[in-house]
Design a protein around this motif. Structure first.
Motif, PDB file in Angstrom:
ATOM      1  N   UNK A 314       0.837  -1.254  -0.307  1.00 41.06           N
ATOM      2  CA  UNK A 314      -0.094  -0.368   0.053  1.00 41.06           C
ATOM      3  C   UNK A 314       0.945   1.357   0.132  1.00 41.06           C
ATOM      4  N   UNK A 315       0.541   2.260  -0.316  1.00 38.37           N
ATOM      5  CA  UNK A 315       0.811   3.537  -0.656  1.00 38.37           C
ATOM      6  C   UNK A 315       1.659   3.558   0.944  1.00 38.37           C
ATOM      7  N   UNK A 316       0.904   3.283   1.869  1.00 34.97           N
ATOM      8  CA  UNK A 316       1.694   4.406   3.107  1.00 34.97           C
ATOM      9  C   UNK A 316       2.282   3.654   4.424  1.00 34.97           C
ATOM     10  N   UNK A 317       3.125   2.282   3.596  1.00 30.52           N
ATOM     11  CA  UNK A 317       3.695   1.332   3.338  1.00 30.52           C
ATOM     12  C   UNK A 317       5.391   1.567   2.955  1.00 30.52           C
ATOM     13  N   UNK A 318       6.492   1.297   3.928  1.00 28.73           N
ATOM     14  CA  UNK A 318       8.263   1.590   3.115  1.00 28.73           C
ATOM     15  C   UNK A 318       7.810   1.426   2.464  1.00 28.73           C
TER      16      UNK A 318
END
Length: 522
Positions: A314-318
Protein backbone atom coordinates in the motif's frame (compact mmCIF):
# COMPACT_ATOMS: atom_id res chain seq x y z
CA UNK A 1 79.56 16.78 21.84
CA UNK A 2 77.66 19.82 20.68
CA UNK A 3 75.16 21.54 22.84
CA UNK A 4 71.58 20.27 22.39
CA UNK A 5 69.12 23.03 21.49
CA UNK A 6 65.89 22.98 23.46
CA UNK A 7 62.62 22.25 21.59
CA UNK A 8 64.43 21.31 18.39
CA UNK A 9 64.10 17.54 18.61
CA UNK A 10 61.84 14.86 20.00
CA UNK A 11 58.18 15.77 20.55
CA UNK A 12 58.69 19.41 19.54
CA UNK A 13 59.93 18.38 16.09
CA UNK A 14 57.47 15.52 15.56
CA UNK A 15 54.36 17.69 15.90
CA UNK A 16 53.33 20.90 14.19
CA UNK A 17 50.49 23.27 14.99
CA UNK A 18 47.64 23.93 12.59
CA UNK A 19 48.66 27.53 11.98
CA UNK A 20 52.20 26.48 11.13
CA UNK A 21 50.87 23.75 8.81
CA UNK A 22 48.66 26.22 6.93
CA UNK A 23 51.59 28.61 6.60
CA UNK A 24 53.84 25.83 5.30
CA UNK A 25 51.35 24.66 2.67
CA UNK A 26 50.44 28.27 1.70
CA UNK A 27 46.72 27.60 1.47
CA UNK A 28 43.68 28.92 3.32
CA UNK A 29 42.31 27.30 6.46
CA UNK A 30 39.18 26.18 4.59
CA UNK A 31 41.23 24.44 1.89
CA UNK A 32 43.45 22.90 4.56
CA UNK A 33 40.44 21.33 6.29
CA UNK A 34 39.14 20.05 2.98
CA UNK A 35 42.52 18.60 2.01
CA UNK A 36 42.91 16.80 5.35
CA UNK A 37 39.43 15.26 5.05
CA UNK A 38 40.05 14.04 1.52
CA UNK A 39 43.48 12.60 2.37
CA UNK A 40 42.32 11.04 5.65
CA UNK A 41 44.65 13.04 7.90
CA UNK A 42 43.37 14.01 11.33
CA UNK A 43 44.77 15.95 14.31
CA UNK A 44 47.01 14.17 16.78
CA UNK A 45 47.10 14.49 20.55
CA UNK A 46 50.75 14.50 21.70
CA UNK A 47 51.60 12.94 25.04
CA UNK A 48 53.58 15.99 26.15
CA UNK A 49 51.59 18.97 24.88
CA UNK A 50 53.85 21.50 26.55
CA UNK A 51 56.91 20.10 24.78
CA UNK A 52 55.06 20.00 21.46
CA UNK A 53 54.01 23.63 22.01
CA UNK A 54 57.64 24.54 22.79
CA UNK A 55 57.06 25.43 26.41
CA UNK A 56 53.78 27.32 25.95
CA UNK A 57 50.56 26.27 27.68
CA UNK A 58 48.31 27.74 24.98
CA UNK A 59 45.68 25.33 23.66
CA UNK A 60 46.43 24.43 20.03
CA UNK A 61 45.56 21.79 17.47
CA UNK A 62 48.53 19.63 16.46
CA UNK A 63 49.27 17.45 13.46
CA UNK A 64 52.08 15.01 12.91
CA UNK A 65 54.95 16.60 10.99
CA UNK A 66 55.19 13.64 8.62
CA UNK A 67 51.52 13.98 7.67
CA UNK A 68 52.01 17.64 6.75
CA UNK A 69 55.16 16.78 4.82
CA UNK A 70 53.09 14.16 2.96
CA UNK A 71 50.56 16.85 1.98
CA UNK A 72 53.18 19.11 0.38
CA UNK A 73 53.39 16.87 -2.71
CA UNK A 74 49.60 16.56 -3.17
CA UNK A 75 48.47 17.76 -6.65
CA UNK A 76 45.10 18.88 -5.25
CA UNK A 77 46.77 21.97 -3.77
CA UNK A 78 47.41 23.33 -7.26
CA UNK A 79 43.81 22.51 -8.20
CA UNK A 80 42.56 24.52 -5.23
CA UNK A 81 44.68 27.48 -6.32
CA UNK A 82 43.44 27.21 -9.90
CA UNK A 83 39.84 27.19 -8.70
CA UNK A 84 40.44 30.27 -6.53
CA UNK A 85 41.93 32.09 -9.52
CA UNK A 86 38.98 31.00 -11.64
CA UNK A 87 36.48 32.41 -9.11
CA UNK A 88 38.29 35.75 -9.04
CA UNK A 89 38.18 36.02 -12.85
CA UNK A 90 34.51 34.98 -12.95
CA UNK A 91 33.46 37.54 -10.29
CA UNK A 92 35.44 40.27 -12.06
CA UNK A 93 33.80 39.44 -15.41
CA UNK A 94 30.32 39.51 -13.87
CA UNK A 95 30.96 42.82 -12.12
CA UNK A 96 32.15 44.34 -15.41
CA UNK A 97 29.14 42.76 -17.21
CA UNK A 98 31.34 40.92 -19.67
CA UNK A 99 28.88 38.15 -20.49
CA UNK A 100 30.89 36.51 -23.24
CA UNK A 101 33.96 36.23 -21.05
CA UNK A 102 31.90 34.91 -18.13
CA UNK A 103 30.31 32.28 -20.37
CA UNK A 104 33.70 31.12 -21.62
CA UNK A 105 35.01 30.92 -18.06
CA UNK A 106 32.03 28.83 -16.93
CA UNK A 107 32.55 26.43 -19.84
CA UNK A 108 36.25 26.05 -18.96
CA UNK A 109 35.64 25.64 -15.23
CA UNK A 110 38.56 23.74 -13.61
CA UNK A 111 37.62 20.36 -12.27
CA UNK A 112 39.51 17.70 -10.33
CA UNK A 113 38.98 14.01 -9.63
CA UNK A 114 39.56 12.03 -6.46
CA UNK A 115 40.30 8.65 -8.04
CA UNK A 116 43.94 8.63 -6.94
CA UNK A 117 42.89 9.30 -3.33
CA UNK A 118 40.70 6.20 -3.30
CA UNK A 119 43.61 4.07 -4.50
CA UNK A 120 45.91 5.62 -1.90
CA UNK A 121 43.60 5.18 1.08
CA UNK A 122 42.33 1.72 0.08
CA UNK A 123 45.20 -0.32 -1.37
CA UNK A 124 43.09 -3.49 -1.12
CA UNK A 125 39.38 -4.06 -1.64
CA UNK A 126 38.93 -5.54 1.84
CA UNK A 127 40.03 -2.24 3.39
CA UNK A 128 37.39 -0.42 1.36
CA UNK A 129 34.69 -2.82 2.58
CA UNK A 130 35.74 -2.29 6.21
CA UNK A 131 35.22 1.45 5.81
CA UNK A 132 31.91 1.03 3.99
CA UNK A 133 29.75 1.54 7.10
CA UNK A 134 30.51 5.25 7.48
CA UNK A 135 30.27 5.76 3.73
CA UNK A 136 26.76 4.27 3.48
CA UNK A 137 25.44 6.01 6.60
CA UNK A 138 26.49 9.43 5.33
CA UNK A 139 25.28 8.93 1.75
CA UNK A 140 21.90 7.56 2.87
CA UNK A 141 21.51 10.61 5.13
CA UNK A 142 22.35 13.04 2.30
CA UNK A 143 19.97 11.22 -0.04
CA UNK A 144 17.04 12.37 2.13
CA UNK A 145 18.09 16.02 2.47
CA UNK A 146 16.40 18.85 0.59
CA UNK A 147 18.29 21.05 -1.85
CA UNK A 148 20.11 24.08 -0.44
CA UNK A 149 23.06 26.35 -1.16
CA UNK A 150 25.50 24.00 0.55
CA UNK A 151 23.89 20.67 -0.40
CA UNK A 152 23.53 20.91 -4.16
CA UNK A 153 21.07 18.94 -6.24
CA UNK A 154 23.87 17.11 -8.07
CA UNK A 155 25.27 15.84 -4.76
CA UNK A 156 21.84 14.57 -3.66
CA UNK A 157 21.29 12.89 -7.03
CA UNK A 158 24.67 11.13 -6.84
CA UNK A 159 23.92 9.90 -3.30
CA UNK A 160 20.54 8.51 -4.35
CA UNK A 161 21.93 6.81 -7.43
CA UNK A 162 24.93 5.20 -5.70
CA UNK A 163 22.94 3.98 -2.69
CA UNK A 164 20.29 2.52 -5.01
CA UNK A 165 23.01 0.70 -6.95
CA UNK A 166 24.38 -0.73 -3.71
CA UNK A 167 20.93 -1.91 -2.59
CA UNK A 168 20.42 -3.58 -5.96
CA UNK A 169 23.67 -5.48 -5.43
CA UNK A 170 22.47 -6.63 -1.98
CA UNK A 171 19.25 -7.89 -3.60
CA UNK A 172 20.97 -9.69 -6.46
CA UNK A 173 23.65 -11.22 -4.22
CA UNK A 174 21.07 -12.04 -1.48
CA UNK A 175 23.57 -11.21 1.26
CA UNK A 176 21.25 -9.42 3.73
CA UNK A 177 21.43 -10.94 7.24
CA UNK A 178 19.74 -8.59 9.77
CA UNK A 179 16.97 -5.96 9.75
CA UNK A 180 15.59 -3.79 12.54
CA UNK A 181 13.25 -0.78 12.41
CA UNK A 182 13.81 1.93 15.01
CA UNK A 183 12.72 5.51 15.50
CA UNK A 184 15.88 6.72 13.74
CA UNK A 185 15.36 4.57 10.67
CA UNK A 186 15.93 1.00 9.51
CA UNK A 187 19.16 -0.78 10.40
CA UNK A 188 20.52 -3.31 7.91
CA UNK A 189 23.44 -5.69 8.00
CA UNK A 190 24.85 -7.64 5.06
CA UNK A 191 27.64 -10.17 4.68
CA UNK A 192 29.72 -8.96 1.72
CA UNK A 193 32.81 -10.97 0.80
CA UNK A 194 33.43 -12.00 4.40
CA UNK A 195 32.90 -8.51 5.86
CA UNK A 196 29.90 -7.44 7.94
CA UNK A 197 28.55 -4.15 6.60
CA UNK A 198 25.97 -2.30 8.74
CA UNK A 199 24.16 0.87 7.70
CA UNK A 200 21.15 2.98 8.64
CA UNK A 201 18.52 4.00 6.09
CA UNK A 202 16.25 6.83 7.22
CA UNK A 203 12.48 6.79 6.97
CA UNK A 204 10.84 8.21 3.85
CA UNK A 205 9.53 11.52 5.12
CA UNK A 206 10.08 15.22 4.58
CA UNK A 207 13.22 16.27 6.46
CA UNK A 208 12.96 20.05 6.19
CA UNK A 209 15.75 22.48 6.91
CA UNK A 210 18.24 20.97 9.33
CA UNK A 211 19.88 23.38 11.76
CA UNK A 212 23.05 23.15 13.85
CA UNK A 213 24.81 20.88 11.34
CA UNK A 214 27.99 21.87 9.52
CA UNK A 215 27.04 20.69 6.03
CA UNK A 216 30.11 22.35 4.51
CA UNK A 217 32.37 19.93 6.38
CA UNK A 218 30.13 16.94 5.70
CA UNK A 219 30.07 17.82 2.00
CA UNK A 220 33.83 17.23 1.85
CA UNK A 221 33.32 13.72 3.22
CA UNK A 222 30.53 13.16 0.69
CA UNK A 223 32.81 14.16 -2.20
CA UNK A 224 35.26 11.43 -1.26
CA UNK A 225 32.69 8.79 -0.34
CA UNK A 226 30.75 9.17 -3.60
CA UNK A 227 33.94 8.48 -5.53
CA UNK A 228 34.82 5.54 -3.28
CA UNK A 229 31.34 3.99 -3.48
CA UNK A 230 31.36 4.18 -7.29
CA UNK A 231 34.57 2.12 -7.30
CA UNK A 232 33.14 -0.34 -4.76
CA UNK A 233 29.88 -0.76 -6.67
CA UNK A 234 31.78 -1.45 -9.88
CA UNK A 235 33.83 -4.15 -8.18
CA UNK A 236 30.79 -5.70 -6.51
CA UNK A 237 28.74 -5.77 -9.71
CA UNK A 238 31.63 -7.33 -11.59
CA UNK A 239 31.98 -10.07 -8.95
CA UNK A 240 28.43 -11.38 -9.61
CA UNK A 241 28.44 -10.82 -13.38
CA UNK A 242 26.24 -7.70 -13.65
CA UNK A 243 26.63 -4.77 -15.98
CA UNK A 244 27.78 -1.48 -14.46
CA UNK A 245 26.39 1.14 -14.43
CA UNK A 246 22.99 -0.56 -14.30
CA UNK A 247 19.79 0.80 -15.80
CA UNK A 248 17.73 1.80 -12.78
CA UNK A 249 14.00 2.48 -12.81
CA UNK A 250 12.85 5.78 -11.32
CA UNK A 251 9.75 6.79 -9.41
CA UNK A 252 8.38 10.17 -8.35
CA UNK A 253 9.13 11.29 -4.80
CA UNK A 254 5.79 11.67 -3.05
CA UNK A 255 7.25 13.96 -0.35
CA UNK A 256 8.41 16.62 -2.80
CA UNK A 257 6.74 18.98 -5.26
CA UNK A 258 9.79 19.21 -7.51
CA UNK A 259 9.33 17.47 -10.83
CA UNK A 260 13.01 16.50 -11.04
CA UNK A 261 13.07 15.10 -7.50
CA UNK A 262 12.86 11.36 -8.22
CA UNK A 263 13.72 8.19 -6.35
CA UNK A 264 15.14 4.95 -7.68
CA UNK A 265 12.92 1.88 -7.50
CA UNK A 266 14.22 -1.43 -6.13
CA UNK A 267 11.45 -3.57 -7.64
CA UNK A 268 13.03 -3.54 -11.10
CA UNK A 269 15.29 -6.51 -11.85
CA UNK A 270 18.73 -5.85 -13.28
CA UNK A 271 20.11 -7.45 -16.39
CA UNK A 272 23.31 -9.49 -16.16
CA UNK A 273 26.03 -10.15 -18.68
CA UNK A 274 26.26 -13.10 -21.01
CA UNK A 275 29.04 -14.56 -18.88
CA UNK A 276 26.81 -15.20 -15.90
CA UNK A 277 27.97 -18.16 -13.86
CA UNK A 278 25.35 -20.61 -12.62
CA UNK A 279 25.20 -20.88 -8.82
CA UNK A 280 27.08 -23.82 -7.36
CA UNK A 281 25.67 -26.00 -4.61
CA UNK A 282 28.28 -25.50 -1.89
CA UNK A 283 26.65 -28.06 0.40
CA UNK A 284 27.00 -31.05 -1.89
CA UNK A 285 30.31 -32.13 -0.34
CA UNK A 286 29.98 -30.57 3.13
CA UNK A 287 29.23 -32.48 6.29
CA UNK A 288 26.27 -31.63 8.49
CA UNK A 289 28.24 -31.26 11.74
CA UNK A 290 30.03 -28.02 10.96
CA UNK A 291 29.27 -24.50 12.17
CA UNK A 292 30.15 -22.97 8.81
CA UNK A 293 27.94 -25.44 6.98
CA UNK A 294 25.02 -24.70 9.33
CA UNK A 295 25.37 -20.97 8.82
CA UNK A 296 25.52 -21.33 5.06
CA UNK A 297 22.51 -23.63 5.05
CA UNK A 298 20.65 -21.03 7.11
CA UNK A 299 21.54 -18.39 4.52
CA UNK A 300 20.34 -20.62 1.69
CA UNK A 301 17.07 -21.17 3.55
CA UNK A 302 16.75 -17.41 3.99
CA UNK A 303 17.23 -16.80 0.27
CA UNK A 304 14.13 -18.88 -0.53
CA UNK A 305 11.99 -17.72 2.39
CA UNK A 306 9.45 -15.82 0.24
CA UNK A 307 9.94 -17.81 -2.94
CA UNK A 308 6.67 -18.02 -4.89
CA UNK A 309 5.07 -15.18 -2.86
CA UNK A 310 3.84 -12.05 -4.61
CA UNK A 311 3.48 -8.97 -2.42
CA UNK A 312 1.56 -5.78 -3.04
CA UNK A 313 2.45 -2.72 -0.94
CA UNK A 314 0.00 0.00 0.00
CA UNK A 315 1.04 3.62 -0.42
CA UNK A 316 1.59 4.21 3.34
CA UNK A 317 4.06 1.33 3.56
CA UNK A 318 7.87 1.94 3.34
CA UNK A 319 8.61 0.62 -0.14
CA UNK A 320 12.41 0.53 -0.06
CA UNK A 321 12.71 -1.36 3.23
CA UNK A 322 10.17 -4.05 2.43
CA UNK A 323 11.29 -4.42 -1.18
CA UNK A 324 14.88 -4.97 -0.09
CA UNK A 325 13.85 -7.69 2.39
CA UNK A 326 11.28 -9.43 0.17
CA UNK A 327 13.42 -9.54 -2.96
CA UNK A 328 16.42 -10.67 -0.93
CA UNK A 329 14.32 -13.69 0.12
CA UNK A 330 13.18 -14.55 -3.41
CA UNK A 331 9.76 -12.84 -3.46
CA UNK A 332 8.19 -10.40 -5.92
CA UNK A 333 6.99 -6.88 -5.06
CA UNK A 334 4.84 -4.25 -6.69
CA UNK A 335 2.80 -1.17 -5.75
CA UNK A 336 0.76 1.56 -7.41
CA UNK A 337 2.90 3.43 -9.92
CA UNK A 338 5.80 1.00 -9.50
CA UNK A 339 8.27 1.39 -12.40
CA UNK A 340 9.06 -2.02 -13.77
CA UNK A 341 6.23 -3.61 -11.77
CA UNK A 342 4.83 -6.83 -13.20
CA UNK A 343 1.31 -6.64 -11.75
CA UNK A 344 -1.21 -4.20 -10.27
CA UNK A 345 -3.48 -4.29 -7.22
CA UNK A 346 -6.25 -6.13 -9.08
CA UNK A 347 -3.98 -9.03 -10.05
CA UNK A 348 -5.40 -12.35 -8.86
CA UNK A 349 -2.00 -13.91 -8.21
CA UNK A 350 -1.15 -11.64 -5.25
CA UNK A 351 -0.56 -13.76 -2.14
CA UNK A 352 0.21 -11.05 0.47
CA UNK A 353 -1.12 -7.50 0.67
CA UNK A 354 0.92 -5.32 3.06
CA UNK A 355 -1.21 -2.57 4.60
CA UNK A 356 -0.62 -0.28 7.57
CA UNK A 357 -4.14 1.01 8.19
CA UNK A 358 -7.49 -0.48 9.27
CA UNK A 359 -8.94 -2.81 6.67
CA UNK A 360 -12.04 -1.55 4.84
CA UNK A 361 -14.91 -3.54 3.33
CA UNK A 362 -13.28 -3.58 -0.11
CA UNK A 363 -10.88 -6.50 0.19
CA UNK A 364 -10.10 -9.62 -1.81
CA UNK A 365 -10.69 -13.04 -0.30
CA UNK A 366 -7.87 -14.93 -2.03
CA UNK A 367 -4.99 -12.95 -0.51
CA UNK A 368 -3.52 -12.42 2.97
CA UNK A 369 -3.61 -8.93 4.49
CA UNK A 370 -0.74 -8.27 6.86
CA UNK A 371 1.08 -5.40 8.55
CA UNK A 372 4.68 -4.52 7.52
CA UNK A 373 6.20 -5.95 10.70
CA UNK A 374 5.29 -9.48 9.60
CA UNK A 375 7.82 -9.32 6.76
CA UNK A 376 10.63 -8.16 9.03
CA UNK A 377 9.85 -10.64 11.82
CA UNK A 378 9.74 -13.52 9.33
CA UNK A 379 13.17 -12.46 8.11
CA UNK A 380 14.64 -12.27 11.62
CA UNK A 381 13.03 -15.55 12.75
CA UNK A 382 14.15 -17.25 9.51
CA UNK A 383 10.70 -18.80 8.96
CA UNK A 384 7.15 -17.96 7.92
CA UNK A 385 5.28 -16.82 11.03
CA UNK A 386 1.51 -17.17 11.62
CA UNK A 387 -0.37 -14.15 10.28
CA UNK A 388 -3.08 -14.04 12.96
CA UNK A 389 -0.98 -11.69 15.12
CA UNK A 390 -0.21 -9.34 12.22
CA UNK A 391 -3.62 -8.72 10.66
CA UNK A 392 -4.54 -5.04 10.03
CA UNK A 393 -5.66 -3.37 13.25
CA UNK A 394 -4.21 -6.05 15.56
CA UNK A 395 -1.93 -5.27 18.50
CA UNK A 396 1.49 -6.27 17.18
CA UNK A 397 3.97 -8.38 19.14
CA UNK A 398 7.24 -6.68 20.16
CA UNK A 399 9.68 -6.05 17.32
CA UNK A 400 12.97 -7.40 18.71
CA UNK A 401 16.39 -6.29 17.52
CA UNK A 402 18.64 -9.05 16.11
CA UNK A 403 21.67 -6.80 16.71
CA UNK A 404 21.51 -7.25 20.50
CA UNK A 405 23.98 -9.79 21.90
CA UNK A 406 22.80 -10.98 25.30
CA UNK A 407 25.18 -12.01 28.02
CA UNK A 408 24.72 -13.65 31.40
CA UNK A 409 22.78 -11.47 33.79
CA UNK A 410 20.94 -9.49 31.09
CA UNK A 411 17.17 -9.24 30.97
CA UNK A 412 15.88 -11.33 28.08
CA UNK A 413 12.20 -10.97 27.13
CA UNK A 414 10.24 -14.20 26.69
CA UNK A 415 9.80 -13.45 22.98
CA UNK A 416 13.54 -13.09 22.56
CA UNK A 417 14.14 -16.38 24.37
CA UNK A 418 11.69 -18.10 22.05
CA UNK A 419 13.46 -16.55 19.08
CA UNK A 420 16.86 -17.79 20.29
CA UNK A 421 15.48 -21.30 20.82
CA UNK A 422 14.05 -21.44 17.31
CA UNK A 423 17.32 -20.21 15.83
CA UNK A 424 19.20 -22.89 17.75
CA UNK A 425 21.33 -20.47 19.77
CA UNK A 426 22.40 -20.72 23.39
CA UNK A 427 20.32 -18.80 25.91
CA UNK A 428 22.50 -17.07 28.53
CA UNK A 429 21.46 -17.22 32.15
CA UNK A 430 19.35 -14.22 33.07
CA UNK A 431 20.12 -14.24 36.76
CA UNK A 432 22.33 -16.09 39.09
CA UNK A 433 20.13 -18.52 40.90
CA UNK A 434 20.14 -18.80 44.65
CA UNK A 435 23.45 -19.82 46.26
CA UNK A 436 24.63 -23.32 45.63
CA UNK A 437 24.26 -24.26 49.27
CA UNK A 438 20.65 -23.16 49.27
CA UNK A 439 19.99 -25.17 46.15
CA UNK A 440 21.57 -28.23 47.72
CA UNK A 441 19.42 -27.94 50.85
CA UNK A 442 16.29 -27.66 48.68
CA UNK A 443 17.35 -30.73 46.75
CA UNK A 444 17.87 -32.63 50.00
CA UNK A 445 14.43 -31.61 51.24
CA UNK A 446 12.80 -32.80 48.03
CA UNK A 447 14.65 -36.12 48.30
CA UNK A 448 13.43 -36.50 51.85
CA UNK A 449 9.84 -35.97 50.76
CA UNK A 450 10.11 -38.50 47.97
CA UNK A 451 12.07 -41.19 49.83
CA UNK A 452 11.63 -42.59 53.32
CA UNK A 453 15.03 -42.83 54.98
CA UNK A 454 15.48 -44.65 58.27
CA UNK A 455 18.45 -43.41 60.24
CA UNK A 456 19.42 -43.52 63.83
CA UNK A 457 19.72 -40.33 65.72
CA UNK A 458 18.69 -36.77 64.86
CA UNK A 459 18.95 -35.34 61.36
CA UNK A 460 21.14 -32.21 61.30
CA UNK A 461 19.41 -29.29 59.52
CA UNK A 462 21.90 -26.65 58.37
CA UNK A 463 20.95 -23.02 59.00
CA UNK A 464 20.69 -21.42 55.59
CA UNK A 465 21.26 -17.90 56.90
CA UNK A 466 24.49 -18.94 58.59
CA UNK A 467 25.68 -20.56 55.38
CA UNK A 468 24.99 -17.32 53.48
CA UNK A 469 26.90 -15.30 56.08
CA UNK A 470 29.81 -17.71 55.85
CA UNK A 471 29.89 -17.43 52.05
CA UNK A 472 29.83 -13.63 52.28
CA UNK A 473 32.59 -13.64 54.89
CA UNK A 474 34.73 -15.84 52.63
CA UNK A 475 34.14 -13.43 49.73
CA UNK A 476 35.22 -10.47 51.87
CA UNK A 477 38.42 -12.26 52.84
CA UNK A 478 39.19 -12.92 49.18
CA UNK A 479 38.60 -9.25 48.34
CA UNK A 480 41.03 -8.24 51.07
CA UNK A 481 43.72 -10.38 49.44
CA UNK A 482 43.47 -8.52 46.11
CA UNK A 483 46.66 -6.51 45.41
CA UNK A 484 46.32 -2.76 45.72
CA UNK A 485 47.07 -2.10 42.05
CA UNK A 486 44.06 -4.24 41.02
CA UNK A 487 41.52 -2.98 43.54
CA UNK A 488 40.29 -0.04 41.45
CA UNK A 489 39.68 -2.32 38.47
CA UNK A 490 37.86 -4.79 40.73
CA UNK A 491 35.64 -2.03 42.14
CA UNK A 492 34.72 -0.89 38.63
CA UNK A 493 33.82 -4.45 37.63
CA UNK A 494 31.62 -4.88 40.70
CA UNK A 495 29.97 -1.51 40.08
CA UNK A 496 29.15 -2.56 36.51
CA UNK A 497 27.68 -5.86 37.73
CA UNK A 498 25.46 -4.08 40.27
CA UNK A 499 24.31 -1.50 37.70
CA UNK A 500 23.49 -4.29 35.24
CA UNK A 501 21.49 -6.13 37.89
CA UNK A 502 19.60 -2.94 38.74
CA UNK A 503 18.68 -2.38 35.10
CA UNK A 504 17.55 -5.99 34.80
CA UNK A 505 15.29 -5.65 37.84
CA UNK A 506 13.80 -2.44 36.44
CA UNK A 507 13.00 -4.13 33.13
CA UNK A 508 11.47 -7.12 34.90
CA UNK A 509 9.25 -4.83 36.99
CA UNK A 510 8.20 -2.97 33.86
CA UNK A 511 7.33 -6.25 32.14
CA UNK A 512 5.38 -7.48 35.18
CA UNK A 513 3.31 -4.27 35.32
CA UNK A 514 2.60 -4.51 31.61
CA UNK A 515 1.35 -8.08 31.96
CA UNK A 516 -0.90 -7.07 34.87
CA UNK A 517 -2.42 -4.21 32.84
CA UNK A 518 -2.97 -6.52 29.87
CA UNK A 519 -4.66 -9.11 32.10
CA UNK A 520 -6.98 -6.45 33.57
CA UNK A 521 -7.92 -5.15 30.13
CA UNK A 522 -8.86 -8.66 28.98
Amino acid sequence: MGRRIKYESGTASNYISRAAAVKKLQISLKDFHRLCILKGIYPRDPVHKKKANKGSTQNKVFYHARDIQYLTSEPLINKFREYKTYMKKLIRAKNKRERNKATILQINKPDFKLDHLVRERYPTFSLALRDLDDCLNLLFAFALLPKSKVVKSTVIEDCRRLTAEFLHYVIEAQCLTKVFVSIKGTYFQAQIMGEKVTWLMGHQRSVGRVQDVDFATLANFVDFYTTALSFINFRLYKSIGLLYPPKLARSKNANSDDVEDELYSLAHELQGTAEDIAPVDVFAEMEDDGDIADKMKEMMKLKTLFKGCKFFLNREVPNDTLTLVIRNCGGMVSWDGCPGGKYSENFDGITHHVIDRPLTDSFTMNRIYIQPQWVLDCFNYRKILPVNKYVPGAHLPPHLSPFVLESSGDYIPPERMEMLRELGKEIPAQKENAPILKAKTKAKKSEKKDKVLIKEGKVFNANEQQLLHAAGHTKKLREMMIPKRYKNAYKKIQFGIKRKAKETRALEDKRRKREVVAAVEK
